[in-house]
Design a protein around this motif. Structure first.
Motif, PDB file in Angstrom:
ATOM      1  N   ASP A  81      37.368 -24.350  62.744  1.00 25.20           N
ATOM      2  CA  ASP A  81      35.999 -23.888  62.468  1.00 25.20           C
ATOM      3  C   ASP A  81      35.474 -24.460  61.160  1.00 25.20           C
ATOM      4  OD1 ASP A  81      36.311 -22.347  64.729  1.00 25.20           O
ATOM      5  OD2 ASP A  81      35.744 -20.457  63.771  1.00 25.20           O
ATOM      6  N   GLN A  82      36.364 -24.573  60.168  1.00 26.03           N
ATOM      7  CA  GLN A  82      35.978 -25.125  58.871  1.00 26.03           C
ATOM      8  C   GLN A  82      37.200 -25.825  58.286  1.00 26.03           C
ATOM      9  OE1 GLN A  82      35.740 -21.348  59.126  1.00 26.03           O
ATOM     10  NE2 GLN A  82      37.954 -21.592  58.974  1.00 26.03           N
ATOM     11  N   VAL A  83      36.978 -26.546  57.177  1.00 27.91           N
ATOM     12  CA  VAL A  83      38.111 -27.289  56.590  1.00 27.91           C
ATOM     13  C   VAL A  83      39.100 -26.304  55.955  1.00 27.91           C
ATOM     14  CG1 VAL A  83      38.783 -29.035  54.892  1.00 27.91           C
ATOM     15  CG2 VAL A  83      36.666 -29.324  56.200  1.00 27.91           C
ATOM     16  N   VAL A  84      38.587 -25.354  55.169  1.00 27.51           N
ATOM     17  CA  VAL A  84      39.429 -24.344  54.513  1.00 27.51           C
ATOM     18  C   VAL A  84      38.729 -23.000  54.658  1.00 27.51           C
ATOM     19  CG1 VAL A  84      40.374 -23.554  52.304  1.00 27.51           C
ATOM     20  CG2 VAL A  84      40.267 -26.012  52.794  1.00 27.51           C
ATOM     21  N   PRO A  85      39.386 -21.910  54.988  1.00 29.73           N
ATOM     22  CA  PRO A  85      40.813 -21.826  55.301  1.00 29.73           C
ATOM     23  C   PRO A  85      41.090 -22.189  56.758  1.00 29.73           C
ATOM     24  CG  PRO A  85      39.848 -19.656  55.452  1.00 29.73           C
ATOM     25  CD  PRO A  85      38.737 -20.593  55.032  1.00 29.73           C
ATOM     26  N   ALA A  86      42.362 -22.176  57.115  1.00 36.37           N
ATOM     27  CA  ALA A  86      42.781 -22.456  58.489  1.00 36.37           C
ATOM     28  C   ALA A  86      42.121 -21.468  59.451  1.00 36.37           C
ATOM     29  CB  ALA A  86      44.303 -22.343  58.602  1.00 36.37           C
ATOM     30  N   THR A  87      41.764 -21.939  60.626  1.00 38.29           N
ATOM     31  CA  THR A  87      41.141 -21.082  61.650  1.00 38.29           C
ATOM     32  C   THR A  87      42.087 -19.943  62.051  1.00 38.29           C
ATOM     33  OG1 THR A  87      39.924 -22.997  62.418  1.00 38.29           O
ATOM     34  CG2 THR A  87      40.076 -21.150  63.951  1.00 38.29           C
TER      35      THR A  87
END
Ligand SMILES: CC(C)(COP(=O)(O)OP(=O)(O)OC[C@H]1O[C@@H](n2cnc3c(N)ncnc32)[C@H](O)[C@@H]1OP(=O)(O)O)[C@@H](O)C(=O)NCCC(=O)NCCS
Length: 313
Positions: A81-87
Motif C-alpha cells: 500500500d505504501q513504501v513504509v511501513p510494511a502492508t
C-alpha cells in the motif's frame, strides 16, 4: 517438526475487465489476447491490504482459529500500500493477530518464498501462521499500454499453516534469483510496469522446468504422485509448454488465469484455492507449486495439502 495447512481462501476486487472491454479502448482484440495468453477477463481496482485482509479473514474462519492465536503473518507482495511501513502491519492490526508480521517481495515467485519462510519459522518457535500472496498490479500498470494492461491484475490467496504434527508441510523446495535479468520486468518508484515479454517467456519455461526437476529429485517423488500442479498464472502458453516438456497432464494442472490474469503473488494461491474449492485436493495430497517473476526470481515446492481440523477431506 511438522506443519499442516488447515484453512484457505482467496479474494479478488469486484471490478471485472473483459477482453471486449479492453478492445473498446486499446488497439488490441480478444483473439490476440486469448491466443497469446489464455486470459479472457481479470479483476482490477483492488488495494493490496484489503485483498489481504479479506482472504486472511476467510482462511482463518475456515480453519476455525482465533486470530489472536495466529502468531506469524508472512505477506508476499510486490505492490505494498505504501513504501513504509510494511502492508503486513496494518493487516496484522485489522485481523487482530499476535506475534510477528512482515512483507516479502520476490515478485511472482513470492508466495512460494513466503510458504518456505513460514514453514521454517514454524519449525523454530512460531505456532500458527497466515501465509498470504496478495497483489494489486492494476495500480502500477499503465491502463493505456496494451503490452501490459491485458496481462496484469489484482488478487490474493491465503493459507493457514499450523505448526506441529507428525508430517512435514514441505517435501522439497527450490528458491533462486538471477539478478542479471532484473531489467526484464520492472517498475521504478512511482512508475508503471515495463516488460520484455519475449525474453521473459523464453526464460520462464526453462526456469520452471529446471526448478520442478530439482524439487522432484529432492523429494524423491514422481510426477505421477502429484495430485495438482499450481504454476504461476502468467500465460497459458507458458504453462502448456512447461507441461509438455515435463510430460505432466493439463487435467491435473490448476488454471485460473483465464478469469484472473496475472496477479503476481496472488496467482499461485488463487490457483490452489480454486483447485481445492473444485474438490480436486484431498487431505494428504501432494501439490507442486512453481513460480517465476521479476528479479528474475523463481521458486518451486512440493507441499502436502491439509484439511480444516476435524474435517478431513
Ligand atoms: C507478452 C506476450 C503475451 C506477448 O506475446 P508475443 O507473442 O511475445 O508478442 P510480441 O511481444 O512479440 O508482439 C507481437 C506483436 O503483437 C503486438 N502486440 C503486443 N501487445 C499486443 C496486444 N495487447 N494486442 C495486440 N497486439 C499486441 C506487438 O506490438 C507486436 O507487433 P509487431 O509484430 O507489429 O511488432 C508474451 O511475450 C508473454 O506472455 N511473455 C511472458 C510474459 C510473462 O509471463 N510475464 C509475467 C512474468 S511474471
Amino acid at each position: 517438526m511438522g506443519a499442516r495447512i488447515t484453512g484457505w481462501a482467496s479474494a479478488v476486487p469486484p471490478t471485472v475487465v473483459t477482453n471486449a472491454d479492453l478492445e473498446a479502448r486499446l488497439d488490441t482484440n480478444d483473439a490476440w489476447i486469448t491466443e497469446r495468453t489464455g486470459i479472457r477477463a481479470r479483476h482490477v481496482g483492488g488495494v493490496t491490504s484489503a485483498l489481504t485482509v479479506e482472504s486472511g479473514r476467510r482462511a482463518m474462519a475456515m480453519a476455525g482459529v482465533d486470530p489472536a492465536s495466529v502468531d506469524l503473518l508472512v505477506l508476499s507482495t510486490t505492490t505494498p500500500d505504501q513504501v513504509v511501513p510494511a502492508t503486513s502491519s496494518s493487516v496484522h492490526h485489522e485481523l487482530g493477530l499476535s506475534g510477528a508480521a512482515f512483507d516479502l517481495n520476490a515478485a511472482c515467485a513470492g508466495f512460494v518464498y513466503a510458504l518456505v519462510v513460514a514453514d521454517s519459522l514454524l519449525g523454530s518457535g512460531f505456532r500458527r501462521a497466515l501465509v498470504i500472496g496478495s497483489d494489486a498490479l492494476s495500480a502500477i500498470t499503465d491502463q493505456q499500454d496494451r503490452s501490459t494492461a491485458v496481462l496484469f491484475a489484482d488478487g490474493a490467496g491465503a493459507l493457514v499453516v499450523e505448526g506441529g504434527g507428525p508430517e512435514p508441510l514441505l517435501l522439497a523446495q527450490d528458491l533462486g534469483v538471477d539478478g542479471s535479468a532484473a531489467r526484464l520486468i520492472y517498475s521504478d518508484r512511482g512508475g508503471y510496469m515495463v516488460m520484455e515479454g519475449r525474453e521473459v517467456y523464453r526464460r520462464a519455461v526453462r526456469i520452471v522446468v529446471e526448478s520442478v526437476g530439482r524439487v522432484l529429485e529432492q523429494a524423491k517423488v514422481k510426477l505421477d504422485d502429484i495430485a495438482v500442479f499450481a504454476p504461476h498464472q502468467a500465460n497459458l502458453r507458458i504453462i502448456e509448454a512447461v507441461n509438455a516438456r515435463l510430460g505432466f497432464p493439463m487435467e491435473k494442472t490448476a488454471v485460473v488465469l483465464d478469469r484472473t490474469g496475472n496477479t503476481s503473488s496472488g496467482s499461485i494461491p488463487l490457483a490452489l484455492v480454486a483447485a481445492a474449492e473444485q474438490g480436486r485436493l484431498r487431505d494428504g495430497d501432494l501439490v507442486l507449486l512453481s513460480g517465476f517473476g521479476a528479479g528474475m526470481t523463481w521458486a518451486s515446492a512440493i507441499a502436502r495439502w491439509g484439511a480444516p481440523p476435524g474435517r478431513p477431506a
